[in-house]
Design a protein around this motif. Structure first.
Motif, PDB file in Angstrom:
ATOM      1  N   THR A  70      -2.683   8.611 -14.520  1.00 41.85           N
ATOM      2  CA  THR A  70      -2.057   7.625 -15.401  1.00 41.85           C
ATOM      3  C   THR A  70      -0.861   8.308 -16.055  1.00 41.85           C
ATOM      4  OG1 THR A  70      -4.151   6.516 -15.778  1.00 41.85           O
ATOM      5  CG2 THR A  70      -2.439   6.172 -17.425  1.00 41.85           C
ATOM      6  N   HIS A  71       0.319   7.704 -15.951  1.00 45.45           N
ATOM      7  CA  HIS A  71       1.481   8.234 -16.680  1.00 45.45           C
ATOM      8  C   HIS A  71       2.184   7.073 -17.368  1.00 45.45           C
ATOM      9  CE1 HIS A  71       3.558   7.021 -12.969  1.00 45.45           C
ATOM     10  NE2 HIS A  71       4.720   7.255 -13.534  1.00 45.45           N
TER      11      HIS A  71
ATOM     12  N   ASN B 205       0.856  -1.193   0.000  1.00 42.53           N
ATOM     13  CA  ASN B 205       0.000   0.000   0.000  1.00 42.53           C
ATOM     14  C   ASN B 205       0.886   1.235   0.000  1.00 42.53           C
ATOM     15  OD1 ASN B 205      -1.711  -2.159   1.784  1.00 42.53           O
ATOM     16  ND2 ASN B 205      -3.017  -0.931   0.471  1.00 42.53           N
ATOM     17  N   ILE B 206       0.341   2.322  -0.547  1.00 45.44           N
ATOM     18  CA  ILE B 206       1.068   3.592  -0.630  1.00 45.44           C
ATOM     19  C   ILE B 206       0.278   4.622   0.185  1.00 45.44           C
ATOM     20  CG2 ILE B 206       2.066   5.308  -2.189  1.00 45.44           C
ATOM     21  CD1 ILE B 206       1.659   3.263  -4.480  1.00 45.44           C
ATOM     22  N   TYR B 207       0.983   5.467   0.927  1.00 44.41           N
ATOM     23  CA  TYR B 207       0.327   6.443   1.806  1.00 44.41           C
ATOM     24  C   TYR B 207       0.842   7.851   1.523  1.00 44.41           C
ATOM     25  CZ  TYR B 207      -0.975   2.187   4.220  1.00 44.41           C
ATOM     26  OH  TYR B 207      -1.470   0.931   4.500  1.00 44.41           O
ATOM     27  N   ASP B 208      -0.004   8.841   1.804  1.00 42.73           N
ATOM     28  CA  ASP B 208       0.450  10.226   1.701  1.00 42.73           C
ATOM     29  C   ASP B 208       1.124  10.644   3.005  1.00 42.73           C
ATOM     30  OD1 ASP B 208      -1.535  10.914   3.536  1.00 42.73           O
ATOM     31  OD2 ASP B 208      -2.850  11.865   2.064  1.00 42.73           O
ATOM     32  N   GLU B 209       1.554  11.905   3.059  1.00 40.13           N
ATOM     33  CA  GLU B 209       2.322  12.352   4.239  1.00 40.13           C
ATOM     34  C   GLU B 209       1.499  12.318   5.515  1.00 40.13           C
ATOM     35  OE1 GLU B 209       3.509  15.946   2.346  1.00 40.13           O
ATOM     36  OE2 GLU B 209       5.613  15.338   2.282  1.00 40.13           O
ATOM     37  N   GLN B 210       0.169  12.370   5.374  1.00 38.05           N
ATOM     38  CA  GLN B 210      -0.702  12.315   6.563  1.00 38.05           C
ATOM     39  C   GLN B 210      -1.065  10.877   6.948  1.00 38.05           C
ATOM     40  OE1 GLN B 210      -1.384  14.818   4.021  1.00 38.05           O
ATOM     41  NE2 GLN B 210      -0.094  16.020   5.404  1.00 38.05           N
TER      42      GLN B 210
ATOM     43  N   GLU C  32      -4.238   6.465   2.805  1.00 37.54           N
ATOM     44  CA  GLU C  32      -3.857   5.605   1.686  1.00 37.54           C
ATOM     45  C   GLU C  32      -4.076   6.290   0.343  1.00 37.54           C
ATOM     46  OE1 GLU C  32      -4.544   1.350  -0.466  1.00 37.54           O
ATOM     47  OE2 GLU C  32      -5.838   1.821   1.243  1.00 37.54           O
ATOM     48  N   ILE C  33      -3.107   6.111  -0.557  1.00 34.63           N
ATOM     49  CA  ILE C  33      -3.227   6.604  -1.933  1.00 34.63           C
ATOM     50  C   ILE C  33      -3.748   5.449  -2.791  1.00 34.63           C
ATOM     51  CG2 ILE C  33      -1.998   7.543  -3.921  1.00 34.63           C
ATOM     52  CD1 ILE C  33       0.024   8.793  -2.014  1.00 34.63           C
ATOM     53  N   THR C  34      -5.025   5.531  -3.134  1.00 35.07           N
ATOM     54  CA  THR C  34      -5.656   4.507  -3.986  1.00 35.07           C
ATOM     55  C   THR C  34      -5.582   4.984  -5.441  1.00 35.07           C
ATOM     56  OG1 THR C  34      -7.772   5.556  -3.635  1.00 35.07           O
ATOM     57  CG2 THR C  34      -7.199   3.747  -2.132  1.00 35.07           C
ATOM     58  N   PRO C  35      -5.981   4.142  -6.401  1.00 37.22           N
ATOM     59  CA  PRO C  35      -5.860   4.539  -7.814  1.00 37.22           C
ATOM     60  C   PRO C  35      -6.554   5.858  -8.148  1.00 37.22           C
ATOM     61  CG  PRO C  35      -6.309   2.203  -7.666  1.00 37.22           C
ATOM     62  CD  PRO C  35      -6.405   2.731  -6.272  1.00 37.22           C
TER      63      PRO C  35
ATOM     64  N   ILE D 291       8.993   2.718  -6.657  1.00 37.18           N
ATOM     65  CA  ILE D 291       7.558   2.884  -6.907  1.00 37.18           C
ATOM     66  C   ILE D 291       7.366   4.304  -7.432  1.00 37.18           C
ATOM     67  CG2 ILE D 291       5.292   3.006  -5.786  1.00 37.18           C
ATOM     68  CD1 ILE D 291       7.538   0.766  -4.069  1.00 37.18           C
ATOM     69  N   ASP D 292       6.998   4.384  -8.698  1.00 39.50           N
ATOM     70  CA  ASP D 292       6.984   5.650  -9.438  1.00 39.50           C
ATOM     71  C   ASP D 292       5.525   6.035  -9.679  1.00 39.50           C
ATOM     72  OD1 ASP D 292       7.122   7.562 -11.478  1.00 39.50           O
ATOM     73  OD2 ASP D 292       8.795   6.587 -12.486  1.00 39.50           O
ATOM     74  N   ILE D 293       5.092   7.164  -9.078  1.00 42.07           N
ATOM     75  CA  ILE D 293       3.686   7.580  -9.174  1.00 42.07           C
ATOM     76  C   ILE D 293       3.582   9.086  -9.450  1.00 42.07           C
ATOM     77  CG2 ILE D 293       2.781   5.740  -7.674  1.00 42.07           C
ATOM     78  CD1 ILE D 293       2.723   7.806  -5.372  1.00 42.07           C
ATOM     79  N   VAL D 294       2.425   9.478  -9.979  1.00 40.37           N
ATOM     80  CA  VAL D 294       2.111  10.900 -10.155  1.00 40.37           C
ATOM     81  C   VAL D 294       0.751  11.153  -9.508  1.00 40.37           C
ATOM     82  CG1 VAL D 294       1.793  12.801 -11.770  1.00 40.37           C
ATOM     83  CG2 VAL D 294       3.377  10.943 -12.351  1.00 40.37           C
ATOM     84  N   PRO D 295       0.748  11.698  -8.279  1.00 40.91           N
ATOM     85  CA  PRO D 295      -0.529  11.979  -7.622  1.00 40.91           C
ATOM     86  C   PRO D 295      -1.354  12.985  -8.435  1.00 40.91           C
ATOM     87  CG  PRO D 295       1.280  12.119  -6.049  1.00 40.91           C
ATOM     88  CD  PRO D 295       1.888  12.027  -7.416  1.00 40.91           C
ATOM     89  N   VAL D 296      -2.683  12.897  -8.291  1.00 37.85           N
ATOM     90  CA  VAL D 296      -3.568  13.854  -8.962  1.00 37.85           C
ATOM     91  C   VAL D 296      -3.219  15.268  -8.499  1.00 37.85           C
ATOM     92  CG1 VAL D 296      -5.967  14.586  -9.204  1.00 37.85           C
ATOM     93  CG2 VAL D 296      -5.384  12.149  -9.281  1.00 37.85           C
TER      94      VAL D 296
END
Length: 243
Positions: free
Chosen positions: A53-54, A37-42, A45-48, A99-104
């Motif tokens: 999409t990148h 699972n991936i989480y933000d600074e708070q 959870e960061i869900t899809p 783990i490479d992501i681009v948050p909204v």
């Protein structure tokens, strides 16, 4: 040169509490079903839904053995409240999971988590040596890399020339929305990791794909280049020095 536009480099952050794997150490030398699972600074959870999409996917999962000899570029899917991906981990030692992501909302992020198979084995690691003539061979296809200039703190062009039987390959097809993908890692600094993108204008009929990046520190680097040739993605690993 307007052609030399490159994307801003995303710094690698050690994941800490931001990425949590259900299991992070393994006994078997095998394909492992990884769940995380991936989480933000708070700590939310960061869900899809919270990810853009990148390059055709929400999450790019790049797994590289600490000795830089093994490489996989995978795309987890989110189901059952967790990101799922199967990764082959056939050797004892540490694997770096990027783990490479681009948050909204917010900037692109690359997190690094370390996964361990049996033992971390950090001492006296044997990294890949320099490639003779900067060439690599995969499935009978030769890649020859040119890095110009091969020095720090200046924009460098990385050109990969693909040939088979000495003739240029004129059938490089897009992969994940680009003519190729290149990941470069500094030997000895797993956080010196760069996902390099191709330059905008290309003539793929010549079998050459050009990329651009800036090397921030001198030393030895290993590049993992992926190209779609003949409908199959093939990886070429090349090691070179930056002065």
């Amino acid at each position: 040169d307007s052609n030399m536009m490159e994307e801003a480099k995303t710094p690698v952050k050690e994941a800490g509490e931001r990425v949590k794997f259900k299991i992070g150490s393994f006994q078997k030398l095998a394909v492992q079903p990884l769940k995380f699972n991936i989480y933000d600074e708070q700590g939310k959870e960061i869900t899809p839904d919270y990810l853009q999409t990148h390059n055709e996917h929400k999450v790019h999962f790049v797994l590289i053995s600490a000795n830089l000899k093994e490489y996989q570029h995978l795309h987890p899917d989110y189901r059952g409240g967790v990101w799922n991906v199967s990764a082959n981990m056939p050797s004892i030692g540490t694997y770096y999971a990027y783990i490479d992501i681009v948050p909204v909302k917010g900037s692109p992020l690359v997190f690094r988590s370390d996964l361990i198979v049996r033992d971390a084995l950090a001492e006296n690691m044997a990294y890949p040596g320099l490639n003779m003539d900067m060439t690599a061979l995969t499935d009978g296809i030769q890649s020859k890399l040119t890095v110009e200039p091969a020095q720090v703190n200046t924009e460098s062009k990385l050109s990969f020339a693909l040939t088979t039987g000495g003739a240029p390959i004129d059938s490089i097809k897009p992969y994940l929305g680009a003519l190729g993908h290149v990941i470069v890692v500094h030997q000895g600094d797993p956080n010196s990791y760069t996902h390099v993108h191709p330059l905008a204008v290309q003539d793929e009929t010549k079998g050459v794909v050009d990329f651009s990046t800036t090397f921030e520190k001198k030393g030895r680097y290993t590049a993992f280049a992926e190209f779609n040739v003949g409908g199959k993605v093939r990886m070429f690993r090349t090691t070179f020095d930056i002065k």
